[in-house]
Design a protein around this motif. Structure first.
Motif, PDB file in Angstrom:
ATOM      1  N   HIS A   1     -12.302  30.011  68.982  1.00 21.90           N
ATOM      2  CA  HIS A   1     -13.226  31.156  69.008  1.00 21.90           C
ATOM      3  C   HIS A   1     -13.218  31.939  67.694  1.00 21.90           C
ATOM      4  CE1 HIS A   1     -14.524  30.606  73.081  1.00 21.90           C
ATOM      5  NE2 HIS A   1     -13.287  30.644  73.547  1.00 21.90           N
ATOM      6  N   ASP A   2     -12.123  31.861  66.921  1.00 21.42           N
ATOM      7  CA  ASP A   2     -12.012  32.664  65.702  1.00 21.42           C
ATOM      8  C   ASP A   2     -12.319  31.893  64.423  1.00 21.42           C
ATOM      9  OD1 ASP A   2     -11.232  34.672  67.381  1.00 21.42           O
ATOM     10  OD2 ASP A   2      -9.185  34.863  66.621  1.00 21.42           O
ATOM     11  N   GLU A   3     -12.328  30.567  64.464  1.00 25.79           N
ATOM     12  CA  GLU A   3     -12.441  29.784  63.233  1.00 25.79           C
ATOM     13  C   GLU A   3     -13.888  29.683  62.749  1.00 25.79           C
ATOM     14  OE1 GLU A   3     -10.780  26.114  64.522  1.00 25.79           O
ATOM     15  OE2 GLU A   3     -12.565  25.492  65.624  1.00 25.79           O
ATOM     16  N   MET A   4     -14.073  29.191  61.525  1.00 19.22           N
ATOM     17  CA  MET A   4     -15.398  29.019  60.938  1.00 19.22           C
ATOM     18  C   MET A   4     -16.207  27.998  61.747  1.00 19.22           C
ATOM     19  SD  MET A   4     -14.090  26.781  57.602  1.00 19.22           S
ATOM     20  CE  MET A   4     -14.606  28.042  56.544  1.00 19.22           C
ATOM     21  N   GLU A   5     -17.537  28.141  61.699  1.00 20.29           N
ATOM     22  CA  GLU A   5     -18.430  27.370  62.567  1.00 20.29           C
ATOM     23  C   GLU A   5     -18.278  25.869  62.359  1.00 20.29           C
ATOM     24  OE1 GLU A   5     -20.870  26.270  65.426  1.00 20.29           O
ATOM     25  OE2 GLU A   5     -20.237  28.340  65.079  1.00 20.29           O
ATOM     26  N   GLY A   6     -18.090  25.429  61.124  1.00 16.13           N
ATOM     27  CA  GLY A   6     -17.954  24.004  60.878  1.00 16.13           C
ATOM     28  C   GLY A   6     -16.771  23.386  61.596  1.00 16.13           C
ATOM     29  N   LEU A   7     -15.687  24.126  61.711  1.00 12.02           N
ATOM     30  CA  LEU A   7     -14.513  23.616  62.416  1.00 12.02           C
ATOM     31  C   LEU A   7     -14.708  23.660  63.932  1.00 12.02           C
ATOM     32  CD1 LEU A   7     -11.563  24.982  60.274  1.00 12.02           C
ATOM     33  CD2 LEU A   7     -12.565  22.705  60.301  1.00 12.02           C
ATOM     34  N   LYS A   8     -15.495  24.613  64.414  1.00 12.75           N
ATOM     35  CA  LYS A   8     -15.832  24.598  65.839  1.00 12.75           C
ATOM     36  C   LYS A   8     -16.560  23.307  66.188  1.00 12.75           C
ATOM     37  CE  LYS A   8     -16.236  29.611  66.499  1.00 12.75           C
ATOM     38  NZ  LYS A   8     -17.139  30.721  66.846  1.00 12.75           N
ATOM     39  N   ALA A   9     -17.479  22.891  65.328  1.00 12.88           N
ATOM     40  CA  ALA A   9     -18.213  21.643  65.569  1.00 12.88           C
ATOM     41  C   ALA A   9     -17.268  20.453  65.594  1.00 12.88           C
ATOM     42  CB  ALA A   9     -19.286  21.461  64.502  1.00 12.88           C
ATOM     43  N   LEU A  10     -16.298  20.433  64.681  1.00 15.21           N
ATOM     44  CA  LEU A  10     -15.323  19.342  64.665  1.00 15.21           C
ATOM     45  C   LEU A  10     -14.498  19.339  65.943  1.00 15.21           C
ATOM     46  CD1 LEU A  10     -13.836  17.034  63.252  1.00 15.21           C
ATOM     47  CD2 LEU A  10     -12.388  18.750  62.157  1.00 15.21           C
ATOM     48  N   ASP A  11     -14.065  20.516  66.390  1.00 16.62           N
ATOM     49  CA  ASP A  11     -13.276  20.584  67.622  1.00 16.62           C
ATOM     50  C   ASP A  11     -14.082  20.126  68.832  1.00 16.62           C
ATOM     51  OD1 ASP A  11     -10.944  21.403  66.434  1.00 16.62           O
ATOM     52  OD2 ASP A  11     -11.340  23.539  66.687  1.00 16.62           O
ATOM     53  N   ARG A  12     -15.370  20.473  68.872  1.00 19.58           N
ATOM     54  CA  ARG A  12     -16.199  20.001  69.986  1.00 19.58           C
ATOM     55  C   ARG A  12     -16.299  18.477  69.987  1.00 19.58           C
ATOM     56  NH1 ARG A  12     -19.374  24.530  68.387  1.00 19.58           N
ATOM     57  NH2 ARG A  12     -20.864  23.190  67.287  1.00 19.58           N
ATOM     58  N   THR A  13     -16.363  17.890  68.789  1.00 14.46           N
ATOM     59  CA  THR A  13     -16.406  16.430  68.690  1.00 14.46           C
ATOM     60  C   THR A  13     -15.086  15.802  69.129  1.00 14.46           C
ATOM     61  OG1 THR A  13     -18.035  16.466  66.907  1.00 14.46           O
ATOM     62  CG2 THR A  13     -16.686  14.497  67.087  1.00 14.46           C
ATOM     63  N   LEU A  14     -13.983  16.356  68.653  1.00 15.29           N
ATOM     64  CA  LEU A  14     -12.672  15.793  68.960  1.00 15.29           C
ATOM     65  C   LEU A  14     -12.328  15.901  70.438  1.00 15.29           C
ATOM     66  CD1 LEU A  14     -10.555  17.099  65.941  1.00 15.29           C
ATOM     67  CD2 LEU A  14     -11.216  14.733  66.397  1.00 15.29           C
ATOM     68  N   LEU A  15     -12.658  17.055  71.037  1.00 16.40           N
ATOM     69  CA  LEU A  15     -12.233  17.311  72.411  1.00 16.40           C
ATOM     70  C   LEU A  15     -13.341  17.118  73.436  1.00 16.40           C
ATOM     71  CD1 LEU A  15     -10.066  20.340  71.420  1.00 16.40           C
ATOM     72  CD2 LEU A  15      -9.186  18.363  72.651  1.00 16.40           C
ATOM     73  N   GLY A  16     -14.559  16.883  72.967  1.00 15.75           N
ATOM     74  CA  GLY A  16     -15.650  16.591  73.876  1.00 15.75           C
ATOM     75  C   GLY A  16     -16.376  17.800  74.422  1.00 15.75           C
ATOM     76  N   GLY A  17     -16.196  18.964  73.814  1.00 13.65           N
ATOM     77  CA  GLY A  17     -16.884  20.161  74.287  1.00 13.65           C
ATOM     78  C   GLY A  17     -16.151  21.415  73.865  1.00 13.65           C
ATOM     79  N   THR A  18     -16.589  22.538  74.389  1.00 11.72           N
ATOM     80  CA  THR A  18     -15.970  23.831  74.105  1.00 11.72           C
ATOM     81  C   THR A  18     -14.802  24.068  75.062  1.00 11.72           C
ATOM     82  OG1 THR A  18     -17.330  25.045  75.691  1.00 11.72           O
ATOM     83  CG2 THR A  18     -18.263  24.690  73.477  1.00 11.72           C
ATOM     84  N   PRO A  19     -13.996  25.094  74.811  1.00 13.34           N
ATOM     85  CA  PRO A  19     -12.922  25.403  75.758  1.00 13.34           C
ATOM     86  C   PRO A  19     -13.430  25.699  77.162  1.00 13.34           C
ATOM     87  CG  PRO A  19     -12.554  26.552  73.692  1.00 13.34           C
ATOM     88  CD  PRO A  19     -13.918  25.946  73.603  1.00 13.34           C
ATOM     89  N   GLU A  20     -14.630  26.240  77.255  1.00 12.05           N
ATOM     90  CA  GLU A  20     -15.194  26.521  78.578  1.00 12.05           C
ATOM     91  C   GLU A  20     -15.674  25.250  79.260  1.00 12.05           C
ATOM     92  OE1 GLU A  20     -14.566  29.822  76.288  1.00 12.05           O
ATOM     93  OE2 GLU A  20     -16.007  28.241  75.724  1.00 12.05           O
TER      94      GLU A  20
END
Length: 620
Positions: A514-533
């Motif tokens: 939730h706190d990181e830069m937008e580009g890393l949020k996109a990477l996390d969504r790819t790695l984990l398959g979605g958002t924390p929610e």
């Protein structure tokens, strides 16, 4: 526990004690490990396409990494930037007249481009009218008046603007997903963009635009539902009117170059018979390619003649080429090092191109290769140990960041310092690392962190059973993703490690997202398959905070208070949990972002880490 927020009297006492252990007393000789940090070093010089005697490089000569202008014709070198936290992001315009550099605040990576005349003078806003943002690529035109600027913000996603001198910048691209400027053609009529509009931040597609933002051509290897093949822009041919674009692809399970004519759609696949990853850039005449071949933690150079389709090896010493460029006279300059030998800018014509004066960097010991059978295949590890030492030794598992990166046979002051202090150092190219094929890099999806730790555990078992490592004196450490794996490993493998040292880590994955830069949020969504929610179980399973109550080893954490990649709040959440347990830990916070560009700060951090290990590791 100890909380450190700058110099305090206890810290000064510890430093004095550590200096004595290092053999450094007032007026005495500086230890080799510190010399390796202080010795001036330089990056591979970037040169102006239409003024090749003008170059730009990065150096730590003043004690802080800054940009330097170099006029090869006169030999004059001039420091361009001078900021408390350093500057490394700079571009020299093709005409050699301007140096562009990115101006952020204390390492937070959020800022604007400024420029300065090559010959010196005041800085000025490079593109008036554009608000601060995270950078998403920059390409400068040969006319000295045109720039293509990529920007990323949490609110807008990615935007790309075309700016011409005396005119307001014009937006030519916008999308919520991550994207970036690839290159601007030699005549300024074509703009290559890498994008992830399909939602897979690990595998980019390509689009070529006209200056008005209309599309010329598209190439997307993620189509067909596979979502597993990426493309990258390597550069337009350096010839006016030439519509050939050099790109990298993964169609055969590794990175390779091909030439794509964006006007005709023709693709020329080089199909080079080289194992490992292959990258390339154009020779200045457009008739050949400079090939950089990376395989099993080492690299080498070739020239590929496009007309004859011939590959010619360019001799380089064994080790790692971390950057190379072909000059107009046909020579190649490259930045080379090995684990034993410090980096140097060399030329295929012979000799060192740019040798900074002053203190010389002491060498270290060579690296040894180890291959260990892991749950996902053979794992490559690199081992250094004190010369003549026999095990079992106190051993540092120094885990690289990324995760899409790899450790190589290249010089690194940090591991060399641990070796100087009697430790063996093991670096593991776990699944997720680059250089071992696409399947190896992409393997960590969904079980993020846990897969990498399986590979690290396999190498740990080898290190102990082979007699190299003392199982009672094992340190797990790393920075960024390596810091994340350190904290996750301490919680999921609590009996495996004696000590943990994590620099700028992910500690609480949900808060970090939730706190990181937008580009890393996109990477996390790819790695984990979605958002924390959307996938809470996956985030929970991959978060160090989930396992913090299982940690047994003393923990040391360092963190940059302005870090946009591993933000400070999520680290504080983890530290609070350690504190509530009364667990042995120390925290050092410093005024910078994702690491420091100040030499004294880097030395200070390593001193604190060595001191922590000295005080908490069992002695024999």
């Amino acid at each position: 526990m100890t909380e450190r927020n700058g110099s305090v009297s206890r810290e000064q006492q510890e430093q004095q004690e550590q200096d004595k252990k290092n053999g450094r007393v007032p007026g005495g000789e500086m230890p080799d490990w510190e010399k390796r940090f202080r010795a001036p070093r330089v990056s591979l010089p970037d040169w102006a396409e239409d003024a090749p005697d003008r170059s730009l490089f990065v150096s730590n000569a003043t004690g802080t990494y800054e940009l330097y202008a170099w006029d090869r014709a006169t030999g004059e070198q001039r420091q361009v930037t001078d900021r408390p936290n350093g500057t490394t992001d700079g571009v020299l315009s093709p005409d050699g007249e301007w140096i562009w550099w990115f101006d952020d605040k204390d390492g937070d990576e959020f800022g604007v481009w400024r420029r300065q005349p090559f010959t010196g003078g005041p800085d000025e806003p490079a593109v008036p009218g554009l608000d601060p943002s995270y950078p998403a690529g920059l390409a400068l035109g040969r006319d000295g008046r045109t720039a293509v600027i990529g920007r990323s913000t949490d609110e807008e996603g990615t935007t790309i603007h075309l700016a011409r001198a005396g005119q307001e910048p014009v937006e030519i691209y916008r999308h919520r997903e991550s994207a970036g400027v690839g290159d601007l053609s030699h005549d300024g009529t074509l703009i290559a963009v890498e994008h992830t509009e399909h939602g897979d931040a690990m595998h980019s597609a390509l689009r070529v635009l006209r200056p008005d933002g209309t599309t010329v051509a598209e190439l997307d290897d993620t189509e067909g539902g596979t979502r597993e093949l990426g493309l990258e822009v390597l550069g337009f041919a350096p010839v006016d009117g030439d519509t050939r674009l050099l790109i990298g692809h993964q169609r055969r399970g590794r990175w390779e170059p091909l030439v794509w004519d964006v006007a005709t759609g023709e693709q020329t696949d080089l199909a080079l018979e080289l194992p490992g990853d292959v990258s390339a850039e154009w020779y200045p005449d457009g008739g050949g390619l400079l090939i950089v071949h990376s395989f099993e933690a080492r690299s080498e150079l070739f020239r590929y003649d496009l007309a004859q389709r011939e590959l010619l090896e360019l001799p380089t010493p064994p080790g790692t080429v971390s950057g190379a460029t072909a000059r107009p006279d046909g020579s190649v300059e490259y930045l080379w090092s090995s684990a034993a030998e410090p980096s140097a800018v060399r030329s295929t014509r012979g000799g060192v191109v740019l040798d900074p004066p002053g203190l010389k960097c002491p060498p270290s010991v060579p690296v040894e290769d180890v291959w260990v059978e892991g749950p996902g295949g053979r794992v490559h590890a690199l081992v250094q140990k004190p010369a003549g030492a026999t095990g079992p030794l106190p051993t540092v598992f120094d885990i690289h960041g990324g995760p899409t990166w790899h450790d190589s046979d290249s010089f690194a002051a940090g591991p060399a310092a641990w070796v100087d202090h009697g430790y063996a150092v093991v670096r593991v190219n776990y699944r997720g690392s680059t250089g071992y094929g696409r399947a190896w890099t992409d393997a960590l999806k969904h079980r993020v962190g846990l897969i990498e730790l399986e590979d690290i555990a396999a190498v740990r078992e080898w290190a102990v059973t082979s007699g190299l490592a003392d199982p009672e004196r094992l340190i797990l450490t790393g920075g960024s993703w390596g810091g994340y794996l350190t904290l996750l490993g301490l919680g999921t493998q609590p009996d495996a490690w004696t000590l943990g040292i994590a620099a700028v880590p992910v500690a609480d994955y949900v808060t970090a997202y939730h706190d990181e830069m937008e580009g890393l949020k996109a990477l996390d969504r790819t790695l984990l398959g979605g958002t924390p929610e959307e996938v809470p179980d996956r985030f929970e399973a991959s978060s160090p905070l989930t396992y913090v109550d299982q940690v047994k080893a003393p923990v040391y954490i360092s963190a940059g208070v302005n870090d946009p990649r591993c933000p400070i709040r999520q680290i504080e959440n983890y530290v609070d949990r350690l504190q509530s347990r009364g667990h042995t830990h120390e925290v050092y916070r410093y005024d910078a972002g994702h690491g420091s560009l100040v030499v004294d700060e880097r030395i200070k951090q390593l001193r604190l880490e060595l001191s922590f290990a000295e005080r908490h590791l069992p002695t024999h």
